[in-house]
Design an enzyme around this catalytic site. Structure first.
Site, PDB file in Angstrom:
ATOM      1  N   ASN A  51       3.867 -11.914   1.711  1.00 17.63           N
ATOM      2  CA  ASN A  51       2.575 -12.441   1.255  1.00 17.63           C
ATOM      3  C   ASN A  51       2.747 -13.801   0.586  1.00 17.63           C
ATOM      4  O   ASN A  51       2.019 -14.760   0.874  1.00 17.63           O
ATOM      5  CB  ASN A  51       1.944 -11.489   0.225  1.00 17.63           C
ATOM      6  CG  ASN A  51       1.378 -10.237   0.835  1.00 17.63           C
ATOM      7  OD1 ASN A  51       1.329 -10.097   2.052  1.00 17.63           O
ATOM      8  ND2 ASN A  51       0.956  -9.308  -0.004  1.00 17.63           N
ATOM      9  N   ARG A 378      -6.721 -12.379  17.106  1.00 18.25           N
ATOM     10  CA  ARG A 378      -5.305 -12.022  17.019  1.00 18.25           C
ATOM     11  C   ARG A 378      -5.069 -10.837  17.936  1.00 18.25           C
ATOM     12  O   ARG A 378      -5.772  -9.831  17.836  1.00 18.25           O
ATOM     13  CB  ARG A 378      -4.921 -11.592  15.600  1.00 18.25           C
ATOM     14  CG  ARG A 378      -4.998 -12.667  14.555  1.00 18.25           C
ATOM     15  CD  ARG A 378      -4.343 -12.175  13.256  1.00 18.25           C
ATOM     16  NE  ARG A 378      -4.729 -12.975  12.109  1.00 18.25           N
ATOM     17  CZ  ARG A 378      -4.170 -14.130  11.774  1.00 18.25           C
ATOM     18  NH1 ARG A 378      -3.210 -14.624  12.524  1.00 18.25           N
ATOM     19  NH2 ARG A 378      -4.572 -14.787  10.706  1.00 18.25           N
ATOM     20  N   ARG A 408      -4.424 -18.862  12.497  1.00 16.02           N
ATOM     21  CA  ARG A 408      -3.239 -19.275  11.736  1.00 16.02           C
ATOM     22  C   ARG A 408      -2.066 -18.314  11.901  1.00 16.02           C
ATOM     23  O   ARG A 408      -2.209 -17.104  11.746  1.00 16.02           O
ATOM     24  CB  ARG A 408      -3.598 -19.407  10.257  1.00 16.02           C
ATOM     25  CG  ARG A 408      -2.475 -20.010   9.429  1.00 16.02           C
ATOM     26  CD  ARG A 408      -2.941 -20.374   8.065  1.00 16.02           C
ATOM     27  NE  ARG A 408      -3.740 -21.586   8.071  1.00 16.02           N
ATOM     28  CZ  ARG A 408      -4.805 -21.758   7.308  1.00 16.02           C
ATOM     29  NH1 ARG A 408      -5.220 -20.810   6.537  1.00 16.02           N
ATOM     30  NH2 ARG A 408      -5.471 -22.893   7.350  1.00 16.02           N
ATOM     31  N   HIS A 438     -14.109 -16.373  14.844  1.00 13.92           N
ATOM     32  CA  HIS A 438     -13.487 -15.253  14.138  1.00 13.92           C
ATOM     33  C   HIS A 438     -14.249 -13.962  14.426  1.00 13.92           C
ATOM     34  O   HIS A 438     -13.885 -12.895  13.942  1.00 13.92           O
ATOM     35  CB  HIS A 438     -13.502 -15.577  12.632  1.00 13.92           C
ATOM     36  CG  HIS A 438     -12.669 -14.689  11.783  1.00 13.92           C
ATOM     37  ND1 HIS A 438     -13.205 -13.828  10.855  1.00 13.92           N
ATOM     38  CD2 HIS A 438     -11.333 -14.521  11.704  1.00 13.92           C
ATOM     39  CE1 HIS A 438     -12.238 -13.178  10.242  1.00 13.92           C
ATOM     40  NE2 HIS A 438     -11.081 -13.578  10.732  1.00 13.92           N
ATOM     41  N   TYR A 471      -4.426  -1.443   9.481  1.00 14.96           N
ATOM     42  CA  TYR A 471      -5.579  -2.140   8.887  1.00 14.96           C
ATOM     43  C   TYR A 471      -6.762  -1.185   8.972  1.00 14.96           C
ATOM     44  O   TYR A 471      -7.024  -0.616  10.029  1.00 14.96           O
ATOM     45  CB  TYR A 471      -5.951  -3.386   9.703  1.00 14.96           C
ATOM     46  CG  TYR A 471      -5.131  -4.624   9.480  1.00 14.96           C
ATOM     47  CD1 TYR A 471      -3.835  -4.575   8.986  1.00 14.96           C
ATOM     48  CD2 TYR A 471      -5.657  -5.868   9.797  1.00 14.96           C
ATOM     49  CE1 TYR A 471      -3.093  -5.730   8.812  1.00 14.96           C
ATOM     50  CE2 TYR A 471      -4.922  -7.032   9.626  1.00 14.96           C
ATOM     51  CZ  TYR A 471      -3.640  -6.958   9.133  1.00 14.96           C
ATOM     52  OH  TYR A 471      -2.913  -8.107   8.969  1.00 14.96           O
ATOM     53  N   HIS A 595      -9.521  -3.719   5.271  1.00 15.58           N
ATOM     54  CA  HIS A 595      -9.902  -4.893   6.052  1.00 15.58           C
ATOM     55  C   HIS A 595     -11.356  -4.834   6.524  1.00 15.58           C
ATOM     56  O   HIS A 595     -11.870  -5.799   7.063  1.00 15.58           O
ATOM     57  CB  HIS A 595      -8.948  -4.978   7.261  1.00 15.58           C
ATOM     58  CG  HIS A 595      -8.963  -6.280   7.981  1.00 15.58           C
ATOM     59  ND1 HIS A 595      -9.537  -6.434   9.221  1.00 15.58           N
ATOM     60  CD2 HIS A 595      -8.482  -7.493   7.650  1.00 15.58           C
ATOM     61  CE1 HIS A 595      -9.392  -7.677   9.630  1.00 15.58           C
ATOM     62  NE2 HIS A 595      -8.757  -8.351   8.687  1.00 15.58           N
TER      63      HIS A 595
END
Length: 725
Positions: A51, A378, A408, A438, A471, A595
Site C-alpha cells: 500500500n 482492470r 493506473r 471507470h 474485493y 469495495h
C-alpha cells in the site's frame, strides 16, 4: 443557520494524504490484532508495505513535484504541498517504526513458536550452509552483475522498487586503503524467500545469501561494508491527450519514461555507515526527509510470500468458505431466461463471480445474440472474459470493448489486452479525451420472438476474476428496458459523438452523479425542515470531494441523519459542533477489501436504493465516466439495505471516526460479536451447502464431485493512495 456557517472552513477538513495514512494504520492494526490468524497477520503487514509503495509512487510523488515548482496553493484542509509532504513523511516515519516493531517483537517470535523460522546465515546448520553456498554458485553467481562506481564509471541507474546492495571496498594491496564503491542489484527473477533443507518451515532471504558470498564477486578486494537499500520512484503516468488516436503509443512511451522518475523514498539498513548513507543520498538526489532507516529486512512485501510458503499450518489462515451461485445462473442453465424472469443481485466474493463470466460466455455462443458491448478497467492477467469476447467476435457477433489504457499500474496489461482483442476481431475503443472510463458495464443485445431485448450487467467493481475473490462488490443482472436504453446511450457516447439529452434510470459522471446526490441532499434538507423523517446512508471507498463534504455538512446542520461507511480516505470530520453532529462515519477493514459503493436515501419511509462505480472523490465525479444505477426490484432493494445494515452493526472489524480524527474500535461490552464479512461468508456457505444437498442424487447414482474452491490470492488494496479500482 446554514447561511452563517462557512462549510469550506479548512478546519473542517482532514488532509487527504494524512487520511490515507490513517487507513494504512488500520491495516497495520489487523497485523497487530491477535484475534486474527497468525499467517493472516503476517500478510496484513506485507500489505501495509505494498500500500505504502503505491502511495509514494503516485500521491507523494505528486506532492514532491508541486513542492519542486514552489506551488503555494492549498488543499481543503489549508495545507500547501510542501506542508503536506513534510507531514506525510513525518507520519510515514512513525509508521515505519510501528511496522518493524510489529515484525520484530510480535510476528517473528510468534512464528518461531510454531516452528517457522526466518534465519540469518549465522543460524544455519552445516547442511543448510552448504545448501546456500551451492545455491549461490549454481544459481545466483552467473546472474549477478557488480557495478563499480568510480570516476570512469558513473553511479548506476537504480530501478524503482528493486532491492540493491551498496558496497564499500578497498583493494588488497593498496596501502592507502582508498575507499571504492560498488552497487549490486538483487535479481528479481529469483524468489526472495528461499526454503532451506532440514526442516519444513525454515527460510532465508536471498539478500542474506548474496551478502555472505559477495566477496567472490570482488576478487583481490576487501569488503568493508555491505548495506541493503531500495528506492521508490515517481511512477505517475503523465499522458497529454489531444486525441485518442495515438493514445496507445503515448501510454507505452510513458511506461518507459516513468521508470526513470525522481526518487521519492530511499530505504536503507538502520546500521548503514554515515559515509555510505551520505553517498547514496547524494547520488540518488534524495531529500533527507525521504530517507527511511529500516530495522529489519527492507521491503516487507516478502511477508506475503513467506506466509504462503509455510506448510502444515492451514489452521493459522482464515477458514475457507463456499461462495454461492444460484443454479439458474450456472453453465447448465440459460442465463438469459433467468434474467428475463427477474433481476439478479450478486454480492462478491460471497456470490460467485462465475455468474458474470457465464453471462459473457453464453453471449459469445448464443445464436440469438447480435452484439456485446463492455467496459474493461482492470482485468486479470489470464482473463476468461477476454477469451469469450474474442470467441464472440469470431462467431460473427458485433463486439465493442472500451479498454481503459490509463488504468493506473494496469496500463501495460491493458495495452496488451487491447491489442489482443483487436487481433481477435473486436472493435476496441480507448475512452474519451481527458476522462478515464471507470464505469463497469456490459450490454448484450439479443434477437427474440418479441423483438430486440437488451441484457445488462452493472457492477461496483472490475471485471477481474482474480480480485473478485477478495474485493467485496455488488453487481446487478437485468433486462429492464429503460436501463437498457440508458446503457446503449452510454456506449454510443463512449464510441461516437452522441450526447443523450437525459437518462431514464442511470446517472453518469462527469457531473451527473454529483448533481444527483446534491439534489437528494437538498431534498433531504426540505424533508427535515418540514418535520418529516429522512435518513441518508452511503458506503464508499473514499470521501474527499470538498463540495460534496460541504453539502453533507449543510444537510447535517439542517438536522439530516447521515451514516457513512468509508473504507479508506475520509476528509470529512465528525462531531464539529453545529456542523457535523448528525454525521457518523464507520470504516471496515478486514479479510476482504471493502469495495462496494452503496447510496441509500430514505425519505419518510420511501427507500431509494442505488449502487455505483464511483466514490465521492473529485476525480470520480468530474474526470471519470462512472455510473450510478437504481436497484428497482423490491426484494433486491431490500437485500441491499439489509447488507448495509449488517455492515453498519459490525462491531468486530468496524472503527468509528471520533471528533478528534481518531478511528476507535466499537465498544462491544454486552453485545454479541458481529463480523459482517464472516457473517456473509457463513451465509454463502449455508446456501451453497443447502443447494448441494438438494441436488444430491439417490444412492448409487453417478455424479461429478464439486471442484475444490480456488485458492484465494492475498488481499491487496486497490490504491487509496492512488485509488483507482
Amino acid at each position: 443557520m446554514s447561511s452563517k456557517v462557512d462549510f469550506k472552513n479548512p478546519n473542517y477538513y482532514t488532509n487527504r494524504e494524512l487520511s490515507w495514512l490513517d487507513f494504512n494504520y488500520r491495516v497495520l492494526d489487523e497485523a497487530r490484532d491477535k484475534a486474527n490468524p497468525l499467517l493472516e497477520r503476517v500478510k496484513f503487514l506485507g500489505i501495509t508495505q505494498s500500500n505504502l509503495d503505491e502511495f509514494f509512487m503516485v500521491r507523494v510523488a505528486s506532492l514532491a513535484k508541486l513542492t519542486e515548482v514552489k506551488y503555494e496553493g492549498t488543499d481543503a484542509s489549508g495545507l500547501t504541498p510542501a506542508e503536506q509532504l513534510k507531514a506525510v513523511n513525518d507520519k510515514s516515519h512513525d509508521m515505519l517504526v510501528k511496522q518493524y516493531s510489529t515484525l520484530n517483537r510480535s510476528l517473528l517470535p510468534a512464528l518461531n513458536q510454531i516452528g517457522v523460522h526466518l534465519l540469518s546465515v549465522d543460524e544455519l546448520s552445516d547442511r543448510q550452509f552448504q545448501f546456500i553456498k551451492g545455491y549461490f554458485h549454481d544459481e545466483l553467481y552467473p546472474v549477478l552483475t557488480p557495478m563499480a562506481d568510480d570516476s570512469s564509471r558513473p553511479f548506476p541507474f537504480i530501478s524503482n522498487d528493486s532491492l540493491n546492495l551498496s558496497l564499500r571496498i578497498t583493494k588488497n594491496d593498496d596501502e592507502d586503503e582508498k575507499t571504492l564503491y560498488a552497487t549490486l542489484q538483487v535479481p528479481s527473477i529469483f524468489p526472495r524467500v528461499i526454503r532451506l533443507p532440514g526442516a519444513p518451515n525454515e527460510f532465508i532471504l536471498i539478500e542474506e545469501i548474496i551478502k555472505r558470498f559477495v566477496n567472490q564477486l570482488f576478487i583481490n578486494y576487501d569488503i568493508k561494508e555491505v548495506s541493503t537499500f531500495r528506492v521508490i520512484r515517481d511512477m505517475d503516468l503523465d499522458v497529454a491527450e489531444e486525441d485518442t488516436s495515438d493514445l496507445l503509443k503515448k501510454v507505452q512511451q510513458q511506461l518507459k519514461l516513468r521508470e526513470h522518475g525522481q526518487v521519492i523514498r530511499l530505504e536503507v539498513d538502520s546500521d548503514i555507515s554515515k559515509k555510505l548513507r551520505k553517498r547514496l543520498v547524494k547520488e540518488l538526489q534524495t531529500e533527507e526527509d525521504s530517507v527511511y532507516e529500516v530495522n529489519g529486512p527492507i521491503d516487507l512485501t516478502f511477508l506475503n510470500k513467506l506466509a504462503s510458503a509455510v506448510v502444515g499450518h492451514d489452521d493459522l489462515l482464515y477458514p475457507p468458505f463456499k461462495a454461492y451461485q444460484p443454479e439458474e445462473l450456472d453453465s447448465d442453465h440459460n442465463i438469459f431466461e433467468a434474467i428475463k424472469q427477474h433481476d439478479w443481485l450478486m454480492q462478491h466474493p460471497y456470490d460467485k463471480f462465475d455468474s458474470v463470466v457465464e453471462f459473457i460466455r453464453q453471449a459469445s455462443i448464443d445464436k440469438e445474440v447480435l452484439a456485446i458491448k463492455m467496459t474493461l478497467y482492470r482485468v486479470s492477467g489470464d482473463s476468461p472474459i477476454i477469451k469469450y469476447l474474442g470467441r464472440a467476435a469470431q462467431n460473427g457477433k458485433q463486439v465493442t470493448v472500451l479498454v481503459e489504457v490509463k488504468a493506473r499500474f494496469d496500463e501495460e496489461n491493458n495495452v496488451h489486452w487491447a491489442r489482443q482483442l483487436e487481433k481477435m476481431g473486436c472493435h476496441v475503443i480507448y475512452g474519451l479525451v481527458g476522462l478515464k472510463t471507470h464505469s463497469k458495464l456490459s450490454l448484450v443485445v439479443r434477437r427474440e420472438e418479441n423483438g430486440i431485448r437488451r441484457y445488462i450487467h452493472m457492477g461496483t467493481g472490475n471485471y477481474n476474476d482474480v480480485t473478485a475473490h477478495f474485493y467485496t462488490d455488488l453487481g446487478l443482472l437485468t433486462c429492464n428496458n429503460d436501463i437498457g436504453i440508458d446503457v446503449t446511450n452510454i456506449f454510443n457516447m463512449l464510441s461516437g459523438y452522441s450526447r443523450p439529452p437525459y437518462f431514464h434510470q442511470l446517472h453518469i459522471s462527469p457531473r451527473g452523479i454529483r448533481d444527483f446526490i446534491m439534489d437528494r441532499l437538498d431534498e433531504a434538507i426540505k424533508y427535515v425542515k418540514a418535520d418529516r423523517p429522512v435518513h441518508i446512508q452511503m458506503k464508499m471507498n473514499s470521501l474527499s470531494d470538498q463540495d460534496m463534504i460541504a453539502k453533507l455538512y449543510e444537510a447535517s446542520t439542517a438536522g439530516v441523519a447521515i451514516d457513512l461507511i468509508v473504507r479508506g480516505i475520509c476528509c470529512l470530520k465528525t462531531g464539529i459542533p453545529g456542523v457535523s453532529e448528525n454525521i457518523t462515519v464507520h470504516s471496515i477493514v478486514g479479510r476482504f477489501l471493502e469495495h462496494s459503493r452503496i447510496y441509500l436515501f430514505n425519505f419518510d419511509g420511501e427507500q431509494q436504493v442505488y449502487l455505483s462505480s464511483a466514490d465521492l472523490m473529485t476525480r470520480n465525479l468530474n474526470r471519470r465516466v462512472e455510473q450510478l444505477f437504481p436497484v428497482l426490484q423490491p426484494d433486491l432493494a431490500k437485500r441491499v439495505v439489509d447488507i448495509y445494515e449488517i455492515m453498519w452493526t459490525d462491531n468486530v472489524k468496524t472503527r468509528t471516526l471520533d471528533k478528534d480524527g481518531d478511528y476507535k474500535r466499537v465498544d462491544r461490552r454486552g453485545r454479541a460479536p458481529l463480523d459482517s464479512q464472516e457473517y456473509f461468508a457463513d451465509q454463502a456457505t449455508k446456501l451453497a451447502d443447502a443447494q448441494q444437498n438438494s441436488q444430491r442424487p439417490k444412492s448409487g447414482a453417478q455424479f461429478q464431485p464439486m471442484m475444490s474452491p480456488q485458492n484465494q490470492p492475498d488481499p491487496f488494496t486497490d490504491d487509496d493512495g492512488s485509488d483507482e479500482a
